[in-house]
Design an enzyme around this catalytic site. Structure first.
Site, PDB file in Angstrom:
ATOM      1  N   HIS A  59       2.693  -9.114  -9.301  1.00 52.45           N
ATOM      2  CA  HIS A  59       3.044  -9.023  -7.874  1.00 52.45           C
ATOM      3  C   HIS A  59       4.123  -7.979  -7.613  1.00 52.45           C
ATOM      4  CE1 HIS A  59       0.832 -12.619  -6.304  1.00 52.45           C
ATOM      5  NE2 HIS A  59       0.780 -12.855  -7.614  1.00 52.45           N
ATOM      6  N   ASP A  83       9.316  -2.283  -4.159  1.00 49.48           N
ATOM      7  CA  ASP A  83       8.656  -3.525  -3.730  1.00 49.48           C
ATOM      8  C   ASP A  83       7.196  -3.460  -4.152  1.00 49.48           C
ATOM      9  OD1 ASP A  83       8.440  -5.980  -2.458  1.00 49.48           O
ATOM     10  OD2 ASP A  83       9.440  -5.286  -0.633  1.00 49.48           O
TER      11      ASP A  83
HETATM   12  P1  ADQ Z   1       8.599 -11.277  -2.143  1.00 49.50           P
HETATM   13  O1  ADQ Z   1       9.600 -10.459  -2.874  1.00 49.50           O
HETATM   14  O2  ADQ Z   1       9.011 -12.651  -1.841  1.00 49.50           O
HETATM   15  O3  ADQ Z   1       7.187 -11.337  -2.885  1.00 49.50           O
HETATM   16  P2  ADQ Z   1       7.299 -10.302   0.422  1.00 49.50           P
HETATM   17  O4  ADQ Z   1       6.011  -9.697   0.051  1.00 49.50           O
HETATM   18  O5  ADQ Z   1       7.973  -9.558   1.514  1.00 49.50           O
HETATM   19  O6  ADQ Z   1       8.354 -10.422  -0.759  1.00 49.50           O
HETATM   20  O7  ADQ Z   1       6.998 -11.769   0.892  1.00 49.50           O
HETATM   21  C1  ADQ Z   1       7.972 -12.531   1.481  1.00 49.50           C
HETATM   22  C2  ADQ Z   1       7.341 -13.699   2.258  1.00 49.50           C
HETATM   23  O8  ADQ Z   1       8.381 -14.598   2.590  1.00 49.50           O
HETATM   24  C3  ADQ Z   1       6.691 -13.240   3.549  1.00 49.50           C
HETATM   25  O9  ADQ Z   1       5.563 -14.011   3.799  1.00 49.50           O
HETATM   26  C4  ADQ Z   1       7.787 -13.499   4.596  1.00 49.50           C
HETATM   27  O10 ADQ Z   1       7.306 -13.853   5.861  1.00 49.50           O
HETATM   28  C5  ADQ Z   1       8.530 -14.670   3.989  1.00 49.50           C
HETATM   29  N1  ADQ Z   1       9.959 -14.545   4.325  1.00 49.50           N
HETATM   30  C6  ADQ Z   1      10.814 -13.566   3.977  1.00 49.50           C
HETATM   31  N2  ADQ Z   1      12.037 -13.778   4.492  1.00 49.50           N
HETATM   32  C7  ADQ Z   1      11.949 -14.919   5.186  1.00 49.50           C
HETATM   33  C8  ADQ Z   1      12.873 -15.668   5.972  1.00 49.50           C
HETATM   34  N3  ADQ Z   1      14.125 -15.292   6.152  1.00 49.50           N
HETATM   35  N4  ADQ Z   1      12.428 -16.798   6.534  1.00 49.50           N
HETATM   36  C9  ADQ Z   1      11.153 -17.192   6.385  1.00 49.50           C
HETATM   37  N5  ADQ Z   1      10.241 -16.524   5.676  1.00 49.50           N
HETATM   38  C10 ADQ Z   1      10.634 -15.408   5.081  1.00 49.50           C
HETATM   39  C11 ADQ Z   1       6.618 -10.801  -4.094  1.00 49.50           C
HETATM   40  C12 ADQ Z   1       6.756  -9.295  -4.282  1.00 49.50           C
HETATM   41  C13 ADQ Z   1       6.194  -8.554  -3.079  1.00 49.50           C
HETATM   42  C14 ADQ Z   1       4.737  -8.957  -2.876  1.00 49.50           C
HETATM   43  C15 ADQ Z   1       4.582 -10.468  -2.859  1.00 49.50           C
HETATM   44  C16 ADQ Z   1       3.113 -10.888  -2.856  1.00 49.50           C
HETATM   45  O11 ADQ Z   1       8.137  -8.958  -4.477  1.00 49.50           O
HETATM   46  O12 ADQ Z   1       6.306  -7.154  -3.240  1.00 49.50           O
HETATM   47  O13 ADQ Z   1       4.278  -8.416  -1.643  1.00 49.50           O
HETATM   48  O14 ADQ Z   1       5.177 -11.059  -3.992  1.00 49.50           O
HETATM   49  O15 ADQ Z   1       2.401 -10.303  -3.913  1.00 49.50           O
END
Ligand code: ADQ
Length: 451
Positions: A154, A358
């Site tokens: 991921h 990311d």
């Molecule tokens: P993450 O590093 O967790 O995931 P991301 O892809 O942005 O990053 O996903 C975050 C999720 O958490 C999103 O669905 C977002 O809505 C939710 N979220 C973030 N901040 C929040 C908050 N303050 N309150 C509520 N919800 C919040 C890892 C990898 C990423 C990759 C994903 C999926 O680091 O690059 O996209 O896995 O493969």
């Protein structure tokens, strides 16, 4: 016996009806075809038994295994989050290399491999998720497991020069090569995996220099992860006016939503927003950056200072620019409900998704899905988010260049409606098409050998 899908991830959903894109997609997939989801139990114990414990049975089975308190320190906080996470996010300087971390990481993976070797049947499909379990396929092969084993990373795959900072750099090659499908998020990741094997006699390259095979495995492939865009768009529409936003916000809303993590580039983002504030003409609408960033991994040293650093940056910028009726940066340090998030995305005029590294970044896709197509907001996106390969109609920025980020904020806030609509329509097309169901289908097709 029919082939089962066996999914392995560090955390598994515990509620009967799980939420969250990836979890829901895998839940739907396992519900449709049956199977098993395996992960850690979440509470470290004194002496873990080498056994999988069933926690729920429905259309599919959920099973957990325990890790010890020392393993939680060494495998999870240590090797996974203080060695692999910084290394894979181009922050080798933040690595905390300790021999016992690697020992615990291997101990957990070895115990899981023993349990899986007893459990998996030759026709099963094993789908392993993320950097916590890189060695599993190699360990399963040593135990004579013959079913197809896929992996999905991921987070970004690191550059070769950084990998040398890992004491287990050579092992990493063998771990990756043992999978039947090694899935990554982007073409850039595929190129970095290939670069790792450039001088490997077992790696085969085609005439254009692309790796096609390893001795036992197949080429790395990219499967950009998506969201349930239709569902998220419907939620945002339903929640359009659900959240009253406070008076202290400016007339325009710029939004950031992230876990508090150094890879997300939050201080750089604030600096970019400050550059916008400094260059802003006095008679233009006042914009507020609303940053939602709950702390994460606070037990890991590298995360301890980020919060203070960010609060100081916000304080300095507000000190320089705030007015009686306007706070330029609002920082909210807690998780918000999904409904609220959808509502705030829809209300936002601009989203700043500016990570320094990311894997994909789902916030960028959620923001696009949540917009009103007749009056959409503008996405500012870092070149270093995996999503940048697909979402090319965003305003692309180099997050290290505060002046460029500041200009992008200004451009986004003043972009004519026709251009906003045209860019958004193309972004939405991608987010809707390459959604989470498409991702699951593509990956499983490859793992079955039919895609
Ligand atoms: P993450 O590093 O967790 O995931 P991301 O892809 O942005 O990053 O996903 C975050 C999720 O958490 C999103 O669905 C977002 O809505 C939710 N979220 C973030 N901040 C929040 C908050 N303050 N309150 C509520 N919800 C919040 C890892 C990898 C990423 C990759 C994903 C999926 O680091 O690059 O996209 O896995 O493969």
């Amino acid at each position: 016996m029919t082939a089962r899908l066996i999914v392995v991830s560090n955390r598994i959903p515990t509620e009967a009806e799980p939420s969250g894109g990836l979890v829901v997609a895998l839940h739907d997939c396992l519900t449709a075809q049956g199977g098993v989801w395996i992960g850690t139990s979440g509470t470290p114990v004194k002496t873990p038994e080498p056994e999988l414990r069933q926690i729920a049975e429905g259309a599919y089975t959920r099973m957990v295994f325990d890790i010890s308190e020392d393993e939680h320190e060494g495998y999870y906080l240590g090797y996974a989050n203080s060695v692999l996470w910084p290394l894979f996010h181009r922050r080798a300087d933040l690595m905390h290399v300790q021999p016992e971390y690697a020992d615990h990481y291997m101990a957990v993976n070895t115990r899981l491999a023993d349990m899986l070797a007893d459990f998996a049947q030759p026709d099963d499909l094993l789908w392993i998720h993320d950097y916590h379990f890189l060695p599993l396929a190699a360990l399963l092969q040593e135990r004579g497991v013959t079913c197809r084993i896929g992996f999905f990373l991921h987070i970004p795959f690191p550059v070769v020069s950084d990998i040398l900072a890992l004491p287990q750099a050579n092992d990493l090659k063998d771990w990756v090569a043992a999978y039947d499908v090694f899935g990554v998020q982007t073409e850039g990741d595929v190129a970095r995996v290939m670069a790792h094997y450039r001088d490997d006699p077992d790696a085969t390259f085609d005439t254009q220099g692309r790796m096609v095979a390893l001795e036992d495995g197949v080429a790395p492939r990219h499967f950009p992860i998506g969201i349930d865009a239709q569902d998220f768009a419907a939620l945002a529409l339903a929640q359009a006016d659900a959240v009253p936003l406070a008076m202290t916000l400016g007339q325009k809303l710029v939004l950031g939503v992230d876990r508090l993590d150094y890879s997300k580039g939050l201080v750089h983002r604030f600096d970019g927003f400050a550059a916008y504030l400094e260059a802003r003409a006095p008679d233009t609408p006042k914009a507020t950056l609303l940053q939602i960033a709950p702390p994460s991994r606070e037990d890991v040293d590298a995360y301890k200072d980020i919060r203070t650093e960010l609060e100081q940056a916000a304080g300095m910028i507000n000190g320089a620019h705030a007015e009686l009726d306007w706070t330029p940066i609002r920082y909210i340090r807690r998780n918000v409900e999904r409904d609220t998030l959808a509502s705030v995305y829809r209300r936002a005029d601009v989203a700043m998704v500016t990570p320094l590294a990311d894997g994909m970044n789902l916030v960028a896709k959620e923001f696009v899905a949540a917009q009103d197509p007749d009056d959409p907001g503008v996405l500012i996106l870092s070149h270093f988010a995996g999503a940048a390969e697909q979402l090319t109609d965003a305003l692309m920025v180099n997050p290290y260049d505060a002046a460029e980020v500041g200009e992008a904020v200004q451009t986004a806030l003043t972009m004519p409606l026709a251009e906003r609509k045209a860019r958004h329509a193309r972004l939405l097309e991608n987010v809707m098409t390459e959604n989470i169901a498409w991702w699951t289908r593509s990956y499983l097709g490859a793992l079955r050998g039919t895609g």
